[in-house]
Design a protein around this motif. Structure first.
Motif, mmCIF file in Angstrom:
data_model
loop_
_atom_site.group_PDB
_atom_site.id
_atom_site.type_symbol
_atom_site.label_atom_id
_atom_site.label_comp_id
_atom_site.label_asym_id
_atom_site.label_seq_id
_atom_site.Cartn_x
_atom_site.Cartn_y
_atom_site.Cartn_z
ATOM 1 N N THR A 6 0.811 -1.215 0.000
ATOM 2 C CA THR A 6 0.000 0.000 0.000
ATOM 3 C C THR A 6 0.841 1.261 0.000
ATOM 4 N N SER A 7 2.072 1.193 0.523
ATOM 5 C CA SER A 7 2.913 2.380 0.575
ATOM 6 C C SER A 7 3.897 2.455 -0.591
ATOM 7 N N SER A 8 3.865 1.467 -1.498
ATOM 8 C CA SER A 8 4.809 1.448 -2.609
ATOM 9 C C SER A 8 4.423 2.487 -3.646
ATOM 10 N N THR A 9 5.379 2.831 -4.498
ATOM 11 C CA THR A 9 5.142 3.803 -5.554
ATOM 12 C C THR A 9 4.146 3.248 -6.550
ATOM 13 N N TYR A 10 3.205 4.084 -6.904
ATOM 14 C CA TYR A 10 2.167 3.640 -7.846
ATOM 15 C C TYR A 10 1.822 4.795 -8.768
ATOM 16 N N ASN A 11 1.832 4.546 -10.059
ATOM 17 C CA ASN A 11 1.499 5.557 -11.046
ATOM 18 C C ASN A 11 0.097 5.318 -11.586
#
Length: 591
Positions: A12-17
């Protein structure tokens, strides 16, 4: 096997584009429909209406639209339920010539719908599906179609690719001549009821040329019940060869028909509308609506007659027995042979207007002795009796095994015909495990024992539309029914029918032409039950694959805006449109 999307708490805290598209900037989606009968025509209307950016093609193997109503043109062909109950909910026809509309009018009705909605831009006639194969890496259906070359007329094969495949060809399409010894030796005029083609004439014009002919009709199903009274007054001699027994219903809703029109219910049966009645239908919309609504309500009130031992079943049995006894009074020996010992509606029930009366005419013979073989001149019976015949109609039904005439190949090379051997397995008659992105109309268990078949067709097509809308909206590569959901529905089928009259011993297309066994032709319940079952799909019963190589299941939310906002075009207050507003009822002072 693909499953539901997943993500862990750590992600949930990972980078997401987010996607660089609007939530309603829908991808184009290609839908191919097989068949241009009632189902295909409905699909031609609903998919462009419901699915933005749809690329639609409807392949039809025949030279015209209408499905079974285009291909069937035999003498006496007519609808065997009230015509007002055999039309689409949104397409009224107010000038039917008769309560049981002739086939030619139903063809005209369907052609009129095609013309009104300009469906020929989607329909390709004389295009026969040869193979449909699912390609798992791309999530698309690869199709092979046989057609005449537009320039040379020579038969060729072409290829096509679709995101979604919709089968809309029904079960009563693949007719076959009976397996009777010597049938190829017969030198007279031989027809299957579904293969009769009067070419550029009407069937009446052809039949009028048989005034000095001896004609045989093999069968006692719905086609034979129409053929016999149509041919009887036009031929010198008619012989009806009957292997089994059948119930002849009193005409459906006959008293309602008479009462609504102000006719005498006790008068002789005449189901032709007068010009005054037709004019009233055309000019009085409230009367037309009441007539149609009352009839539809009545046919949707008959379900309990299909359950064993119910008062309605027993009442129907007594009513139909007395009716048959009365109409066969001149030839009571026919009643002894024809009257069944199985429950009413075990076989498809039809009123067959005029059939029993025709059997009693002097130029008609009713023959229950089994046929041994065809001869060059006619038919030989098992007891050696010879009948010379000029014309023979085989009203002997269709291949109702649901074994397809072409290969439909799903995931991992699974063939639908293998999957459906010894009997079809499916989910709610609309889809099959191992066959992603494929939806059916009038698939297995889609028939109705009572009620409106066309309403069920509409809801099956709308179910497919909802599925395609979900695929497009949520950017899905594939959706496929879960094995456990299909298993549970199959268990429901197996345990519903034993309490019904269809499980009794009688030969019927409901059982793929067998006397006993699996019910493959009928919905397990009433028509209204089917509509409620299909109205709101259970999306949790499906497995899904995402279109995009992104694990986040919310990727379809896009860039946080709608296309109208991004481009400052279109309706940006659409939620105020009347069709979107759900106006709650205001309680009255007395409530």
């Amino acid at each position: 096997m693909p499953g539901s999307f997943h993500s862990s708490a750590n992600e949930t805290s990972s980078t997401y584009n987010p996607g660089e598209f609007c939530i309603d900037e829908y991808r184009p989606i290609r839908v191919v429909v097989i068949g241009a009968g009632f189902s295909g025509i409905t699909a031609g209307i609903r998919f462009p209406q419901k699915i933005p950016k749809v690329d639609l093609t409807i392949y039809e193997k025949s030279a015209g639209v209408g499905g079974t109503w285009f291909n069937n043109r035999y003498p006496g062909l007519a609808c065997d339920i009230p015509a007002h109950c055999y039309q689409l909910t949104f397409e009224e026809k107010r000038d039917w010539s008769a309560f049981y509309a002739p086939g030619s009018e139903i063809r005209e009705y369907l052609q009129g719908i095609v013309d009104k909605y300009k469906l020929m831009r989607y329909i390709k006639l004389r295009h026969e599906m040869v193979q449909a194969k699912y390609d798992e890496p791309s999530g698309k259906w690869h199709l092979r179609i046989r057609r005449p070359n537009p320039e040379t007329g020579e038969i060729e094969e072409i290829e096509d690719v679709a995101d979604v495949l919709v089968t809309a060809f029904g079960s009563l399409t693949r007719w076959r001549l009976p397996d009777i010894e010597g049938i190829n030796d017969y030198k007279g005029e031989l027809h299957h009821s579904a293969g009769f083609d009067p070419l550029d004439k009407t069937w009446q014009e052809v039949a009028d040329g048989w005034s000095d002919k001896k004609v045989g009709v093999i069968g006692v199903g719905s086609s034979a019940l129409q053929l016999v009274p149509a041919l009887q007054p036009r031929v010198s001699k008619l012989v009806n060869y009957v292997r089994g027994q059948t119930w002849l219903a009193v005409p459906f809703a006959a008293n309602t028909f008479a009462n609504l029109l102000g006719r005498d219910p006790g008068a002789a049966e005449d189901f032709t509308f007068t010009e005054e009645e037709r004019e009233r239908f055309r000019t009085d919309p409230e009367f037309y609506k009441k007539f149609r609504y009352t009839l539809e309500t009545e046919i949707n009130s008959l379900h309990s007659s299909t359950l064993q031992g119910t008062p309605m079943q027993e009442m129907g049995r007594e009513l139909f027995r007395k009716n048959m006894e009365k109409k066969l009074a001149k030839k009571p020996e026919i009643l002894k042979t024809l009257l069944p010992d199985f429950p009413v509606a075990c076989r498809r029930l039809t009123p067959g207007p005029g059939y029993l009366e025709a059997l009693c005419e002097d130029n008609v013979d009713f023959v229950s002795t089994p046929i041994k073989r065809f001869t060059e001149k006619g038919i030989e019976l098992a007891d050696g009796t010879q009948h010379d015949l000029d014309v023979v109609f085989c009203a002997t039904g269709y291949d109702t095994s649901f074994q397809m005439p072409f290969d439909i190949i799903g995931r991992n090379g699974v063939k639908l015909n293998d999957k459906w051997n010894p009997h079809p397995v499916h989910y709610l008659s609309v889809c099959v495990e191992d066959f992603p992105n494929m939806f059916m109309s009038l698939g297995p268990n889609s028939g109705v024992g009572s009620g409106s078949l066309l309403a069920l067709i509409e809801f099956e097509i709308l179910y497919a539309c909802q599925a395609v809308a979900k695929m497009q909206r949520e950017r899905l590569k594939s959706m496929e029914i879960k094995a456990e959901a299909q298993r549970d529905y199959d268990q429901y089928l197996e345990n519903y029918f034993p309490k019904s009259v269809y499980a009794a011993k009688c030969r019927s297309w409901y059982k793929a032409g067998k006397e006993e066994g699996r019910i493959v032709g009928l919905w397990p319940g009433s028509t209204l039950h089917a509509l409620k079952s299909l109205e709101h799909p259970r999306w949790e019963d499906y497995n899904y694959e995402p279109l995009d190589p992104v694990e986040n299941r919310m990727y379809w939310l896009g860039d946080g805006q709608t296309y109208a906002e991004k481009t400052l075009t279109g309706d940006r207050a659409w939620y105020l449109a009347e069709e979107y507003i759900d106006r709650p009822p205001v309680p009255s002072d007395s409530s």
